[in-house]
Design a protein around this motif. Structure first.
Motif, PDB file in Angstrom:
ATOM      1  N   UNK A 170       0.824  -1.209   0.000  1.00  0.00           N
ATOM      2  CA  UNK A 170       0.000   0.000   0.000  1.00  0.00           C
ATOM      3  C   UNK A 170       0.862   1.265   0.000  1.00  0.00           C
ATOM      4  N   UNK A 171       1.839   1.307   0.903  1.00  0.00           N
ATOM      5  CA  UNK A 171       2.745   2.471   0.946  1.00  0.00           C
ATOM      6  C   UNK A 171       3.977   2.116   0.117  1.00  0.00           C
ATOM      7  N   UNK A 172       3.739   1.894  -1.182  1.00  0.00           N
ATOM      8  CA  UNK A 172       4.754   1.238  -1.998  1.00  0.00           C
ATOM      9  C   UNK A 172       5.933   2.136  -2.369  1.00  0.00           C
ATOM     10  N   UNK A 173       5.792   3.459  -2.196  1.00  0.00           N
ATOM     11  CA  UNK A 173       6.944   4.293  -2.568  1.00  0.00           C
ATOM     12  C   UNK A 173       7.845   4.608  -1.372  1.00  0.00           C
ATOM     13  N   UNK A 174       7.632   3.916  -0.263  1.00  0.00           N
ATOM     14  CA  UNK A 174       8.411   4.188   0.946  1.00  0.00           C
ATOM     15  C   UNK A 174       9.925   4.150   0.693  1.00  0.00           C
ATOM     16  N   UNK A 175      10.351   3.133  -0.075  1.00  0.00           N
ATOM     17  CA  UNK A 175      11.805   2.926  -0.251  1.00  0.00           C
ATOM     18  C   UNK A 175      12.483   4.104  -0.937  1.00  0.00           C
ATOM     19  N   UNK A 177      10.719   7.390  -2.026  1.00  0.00           N
ATOM     20  CA  UNK A 177      10.105   8.723  -2.156  1.00  0.00           C
ATOM     21  C   UNK A 177      10.651   9.787  -1.203  1.00  0.00           C
ATOM     22  N   UNK A 178      10.830   9.466   0.054  1.00  0.00           N
ATOM     23  CA  UNK A 178      11.084  10.533   1.027  1.00  0.00           C
ATOM     24  C   UNK A 178      11.927   9.982   2.181  1.00  0.00           C
ATOM     25  N   UNK A 179      13.163  10.389   2.203  1.00  0.00           N
ATOM     26  CA  UNK A 179      14.098   9.821   3.185  1.00  0.00           C
ATOM     27  C   UNK A 179      13.687  10.146   4.623  1.00  0.00           C
ATOM     28  N   UNK A 180      12.903  11.222   4.817  1.00  0.00           N
ATOM     29  CA  UNK A 180      12.497  11.563   6.186  1.00  0.00           C
ATOM     30  C   UNK A 180      11.529  10.526   6.756  1.00  0.00           C
ATOM     31  N   UNK A 181      10.999   9.685   5.860  1.00  0.00           N
ATOM     32  CA  UNK A 181      10.116   8.613   6.334  1.00  0.00           C
ATOM     33  C   UNK A 181      10.885   7.320   6.640  1.00  0.00           C
ATOM     34  N   UNK A 182      12.172   7.384   6.487  1.00  0.00           N
ATOM     35  CA  UNK A 182      13.008   6.240   6.896  1.00  0.00           C
ATOM     36  C   UNK A 182      13.470   6.474   8.322  1.00  0.00           C
ATOM     37  N   UNK A 183      12.916   5.743   9.239  1.00  0.00           N
ATOM     38  CA  UNK A 183      13.379   5.870  10.621  1.00  0.00           C
ATOM     39  C   UNK A 183      14.760   5.233  10.730  1.00  0.00           C
ATOM     40  N   UNK A 184      15.628   5.832  11.545  1.00  0.00           N
ATOM     41  CA  UNK A 184      16.898   5.157  11.804  1.00  0.00           C
ATOM     42  C   UNK A 184      16.628   3.744  12.343  1.00  0.00           C
ATOM     43  N   UNK A 185      17.491   2.849  11.954  1.00  0.00           N
ATOM     44  CA  UNK A 185      17.339   1.452  12.345  1.00  0.00           C
ATOM     45  C   UNK A 185      17.302   1.289  13.870  1.00  0.00           C
ATOM     46  N   UNK A 186      17.890   2.241  14.581  1.00  0.00           N
ATOM     47  CA  UNK A 186      17.941   2.174  16.050  1.00  0.00           C
ATOM     48  C   UNK A 186      16.554   2.229  16.682  1.00  0.00           C
ATOM     49  N   UNK A 187      15.536   2.617  15.892  1.00  0.00           N
ATOM     50  CA  UNK A 187      14.168   2.649  16.405  1.00  0.00           C
ATOM     51  C   UNK A 187      13.442   1.313  16.221  1.00  0.00           C
ATOM     52  N   UNK A 188      14.154   0.351  15.665  1.00  0.00           N
ATOM     53  CA  UNK A 188      13.519  -0.967  15.471  1.00  0.00           C
ATOM     54  C   UNK A 188      14.634  -2.005  15.320  1.00  0.00           C
TER      55      UNK A 188
END
Ligand code: UDP
Ligand code: GLC
Ligand code: MN
Length: 329
Positions: A170-175, A177-188
């Motif tokens: 559904x949110x297929x452009x995550x990879x 589209x917008x780097x601010x939507x990439x949480x640092x890996x430290x959050x997961x």
């Protein structure tokens, strides 16, 4: 901040234990946001009562309602049952923004800054980093989005059989589209990543903010010895969660077990020195078959240590309590 919340999900008592520890970890790091938990009808009364104490909102998600679109969709795709329950988080429209966290996650610090992010923000999945992991994500509740997600679900299904497949579709452009939507890996941060890239973990692991006990073995699958402060049956997996598993159990045994014990009306429950084992014993009680009688005390001890106590007989709760009473005197 009253209109923003951390949200988790527990469809049964096992995952409810995880939700309780997550909730306690968020509270102890002084979150300023609300805490909400979605529960399924199989969560038992005492567990609901404890969730009620930790969370601001406990919402029963009734997947058995035949008027429910979610239910109808689910009938066609029964494999998506739990998934659809997670998608229900979009219906929490009395909040403007939320952070969903799996019940098998735990925060190590305050993570309220996640609310600065937009939908859909998430960290890369350790197995396929062009997909986000759906164990921690920022979203905006909206009935419209919920409807679209359900439609997506019934039209396309889920490529992994779970919510992560649906959400990545559904949110297929995550990879890209917008780097601010990439949480640092430290959050997961998941254990998988720890052993697949140990040098990176050694370099950056100290900054971890959220631990995710992703995979089949969950913290509550282990047994904890409160006297030795050790997780028993320390497998390779336990060893790859350096300290995190212990931290989970520490919260569980010191903060959650007393609350559960209160619900079970047992004052001795949390005052003994084998409280972790007792608690595990309680949960196994419901599942185990009666053991054959006439074991030597050494054999009994061995069985007990292997998690095969004779809960219906010699190791009945009543007997354990009597034994504890003698220790306490
Ligand atoms: N979950 C649940 N009941 C289940 C399975 C899953 O409530 O029987 C919820 C729970 O919040 C859990 C999340 O769905 O954390 C995702 O499942 P899980 O964490 O087991 O998946 P993993 O992260 O290991 O892939
Ligand atoms: C993942 C995520 C989990 C999700 C599951 C099913 O591994 O960690 O949150 O529920 O996949 O899609
Ligand atoms: Mn998980």
């Amino acid at each position: 901040m009253a209109d923003q919340a951390f949200v988790t999900l527990a469809t049964n008592d096992s995952y409810a234990k995880g939700a309780m520890v997550l909730g306690r970890s968020l509270r102890s790091h002084k979150t300023s946001r609300k805490l909400a938990v979605l529960i399924g009808p199989h969560v038992s009364e005492p567990f609901r009562a404890v969730l009620d104490k930790i969370f601001d909102e406990v919402r029963l998600v009734d997947v058995l309602d035949s008027e429910d679109t979610a239910h109808l969709t689910m009938m066609e795709r029964p494999d998506l049952g739990v998934t659809l329950t997670k998608l229900h988080c979009w219906t929490l429209t009395h909040y403007s923004k939320c952070v969903f966290m799996d019940a098998d996650t735990m925060v190590l610090t305050n993570v309220d800054e996640l609310f600065d992010r937009e939908e859909l923000s998430a960290a890369p999945d350790p197995g396929w980093p062009d997909c986000f992991n759906s164990g921690v994500f920022v979203f905006r509740p909206s009935n419209e989005t919920y409807g679209k997600l359900l439609r997506y679900c019934s039209e396309h299904g889920s490529f992994d059989g779970g919510d992560q497949g649906v959400l990545n579709g559904f949110f297929s452009n995550w990879a890209t589209a917008d780097i601010s939507k990439h949480l640092p890996f430290l959050y997961n941060l998941s254990s998988i990543a720890i052993y697949s890239y140990l040098p990176a973990f050694k370099q950056y692991g100290a900054n971890a903010k959220v631990v995710h006990f992703l995979g089949k073995m969950k913290p509550w699958s282990y047994t904890y010895d409160t006297r030795a402060k050790q997780v028993k049956g320390d497998t390779q997996e336990a060893a790859t969660h350096p300290g995190y598993l212990l931290r989970w159990w520490e919260i569980f045994s010191t903060a959650v077990v007393p609350m559960l014990a209160e619900q079970h009306g047992d004052r001795h429950f949390h005052s003994g020195c084998v409280v972790g084992e007792l608690e595990v014993g309680m949960s196994q009680l419901q599942a185990s078959d009666p053991e054959p009688p006439a074991l030597s005390s050494e054999e009994r001890k061995q069985r007990w240590e292997q998690g095969q106590a004779d809960y219906m007989g010699m190791d009945s709760f009543e007997n354990i309590q009597k034994k504890l009473d003698t220790f306490l005197k």
